[in-house]
Write an enzyme that holds these catalytic residues in place. Structure first.
Site, PDB file in Angstrom:
ATOM      1  N   LYS A   6      -0.472  17.370   4.896  1.00  0.00           N
ATOM      2  CA  LYS A   6      -1.560  16.844   5.930  1.00  0.00           C
ATOM      3  C   LYS A   6      -0.858  17.161   7.042  1.00  0.00           C
ATOM      4  O   LYS A   6      -1.329  17.443   8.202  1.00  0.00           O
ATOM      5  CB  LYS A   6      -2.041  15.518   5.837  1.00  0.00           C
ATOM      6  CG  LYS A   6      -3.269  15.376   4.733  1.00  0.00           C
ATOM      7  CD  LYS A   6      -4.476  16.175   5.171  1.00  0.00           C
ATOM      8  CE  LYS A   6      -5.474  15.918   3.966  1.00  0.00           C
ATOM      9  NZ  LYS A   6      -6.627  16.867   4.257  1.00  0.00           N
TER      10      LYS A   6
ATOM     11  N   THR B 122     -14.714   6.603  -1.004  1.00  0.00           N
ATOM     12  CA  THR B 122     -15.035   7.668  -1.588  1.00  0.00           C
ATOM     13  C   THR B 122     -14.239   7.986  -2.978  1.00  0.00           C
ATOM     14  O   THR B 122     -13.559   6.713  -3.274  1.00  0.00           O
ATOM     15  CB  THR B 122     -14.032   8.801  -0.611  1.00  0.00           C
ATOM     16  OG1 THR B 122     -12.744   8.800  -0.615  1.00  0.00           O
ATOM     17  CG2 THR B 122     -14.536   8.856   0.735  1.00  0.00           C
TER      18      THR B 122
ATOM     19  N   ALA C  92       2.932  14.785   3.720  1.00  0.00           N
ATOM     20  CA  ALA C  92       3.467  15.982   4.313  1.00  0.00           C
ATOM     21  C   ALA C  92       2.659  17.254   4.231  1.00  0.00           C
ATOM     22  O   ALA C  92       2.712  17.845   5.365  1.00  0.00           O
ATOM     23  CB  ALA C  92       4.714  16.057   3.226  1.00  0.00           C
TER      24      ALA C  92
ATOM     25  N   TYR D  46       1.021  13.916  -0.417  1.00  0.00           N
ATOM     26  CA  TYR D  46      -0.268  14.035   0.410  1.00  0.00           C
ATOM     27  C   TYR D  46      -0.001  13.866   1.963  1.00  0.00           C
ATOM     28  O   TYR D  46      -0.519  14.885   2.693  1.00  0.00           O
ATOM     29  CB  TYR D  46      -1.103  12.836   0.294  1.00  0.00           C
ATOM     30  CG  TYR D  46      -2.381  12.736   1.193  1.00  0.00           C
ATOM     31  CD1 TYR D  46      -3.557  13.471   0.838  1.00  0.00           C
ATOM     32  CD2 TYR D  46      -2.336  11.678   2.075  1.00  0.00           C
ATOM     33  CE1 TYR D  46      -4.648  13.209   1.621  1.00  0.00           C
ATOM     34  CE2 TYR D  46      -3.539  11.710   2.844  1.00  0.00           C
ATOM     35  CZ  TYR D  46      -4.979  12.411   2.648  1.00  0.00           C
ATOM     36  OH  TYR D  46      -5.836  12.255   3.502  1.00  0.00           O
TER      37      TYR D  46
END
Length: 254
Positions: free
Chosen positions: A164, A196, A162, A160
């Site tokens: 972003k 979330t 990397a 995730y």
């Protein structure tokens, strides 16, 4: 393009629920026309559009599919008006659960690539589809959604983070290329959000720990992050591009 938010047509990827839904609600509150993109969350997306009213519509598309994104943008232009603003929020399937994350001994390149297809590939597809509309409007606004984890990887979500980080790089290079055309490209980088679907797997103790380390004393909400997105879409940010704004209550200082 320096239109007030109320005059904008905003396409939000991954807007069916969670942070995307909060961003859609924030733009609608300011009077914008809102295109709610979703991949699987049809019921959530339709309920959100119904709560907003006639200024919102839902559009199913997988942003990693270039042809689907071209068709998505064409439908938005026909039904809501040519898009002026893109918020790229779509996230590949991911759960923020440090206990279940992949460690380096099990991580595969395919894990990183799957995140990158949506984070970076989705942005590329959307920018290509929006190209003619940026020309028509003599500018535009692009806001990407990043993370504070590439500044402080307190939990090493390798795939995730990397993806972003690559999205942040693409945000900056796109800002350089699109700037002469009047398009600004910026990133809002949040931390853990309370709460979330993606962060629901995070133990309550982790939320409490982060809150205790944050100067504001609480974990950032989706609504708070959404307000920062509005800033980058507004005329007030007309001279700001290629920037990453960390919105996490001061937990991380860039």
């Amino acid at each position: 393009m320096n239109h007030p938010i109320g005059e904008q047509t905003v396409l939000i990827t991954g807007a069916g629920r969670g942070l995307g839904a909060a961003i859609a609600t924030a733009f609608a509150r300011e009077g914008a026309r809102v295109a709610i993109n979703y991949r699987h969350s049809r019921n959530h997306a339709e309920a959100l559009a119904a709560s907003i009213g006639p200024q919102a519509a839902v559009y199913q598309a997988d942003v990693s599919d270039a042809q689907a994104v071209q068709e998505l943008v064409a439908r938005v232009a026909d039904e809501l008006g040519p898009p002026t603003t893109l918020v790229h929020n779509a996230l590949a399937n991911f759960r923020f659960n440090g206990e279940a994350r992949k460690h380096l001994d099990t991580l595969q390149w395919s894990d990183v690539a799957a995140q990158g297809e949506v984070a970076v590939g989705g942005l590329i597809n959307a920018l290509r589809a929006l190209d003619e509309h940026f020309t028509t409007h003599q500018g535009g606004r692009v806001i990407t959604v990043g993370t504070n984890l590439f500044h402080n990887p307190v939990v090493p979500y390798h795939d995730y983070t990397a993806a972003k980080a690559a999205l942040m790089a693409m945000t900056r290079t796109a800002a350089r290329e699109l700037g002469p055309r009047g398009v600004t490209v910026n990133m809002v980088a949040g931390g853990l959000l309370r709460t979330t679907d993606a962060s629901a797997a995070t133990p309550e103790a982790v939320f409490d720990l982060i809150a205790s380390q944050t100067p504001l004393g609480h974990v950032t909400t989706p609504e708070e992050l959404a307000d920062a997105v509005l800033f980058f879409a507004s005329p007030w940010a007309r001279a700001v591009t290629g920037q990453t704004l960390i919105v996490d209550g001061g937990l991380v200082c860039d």
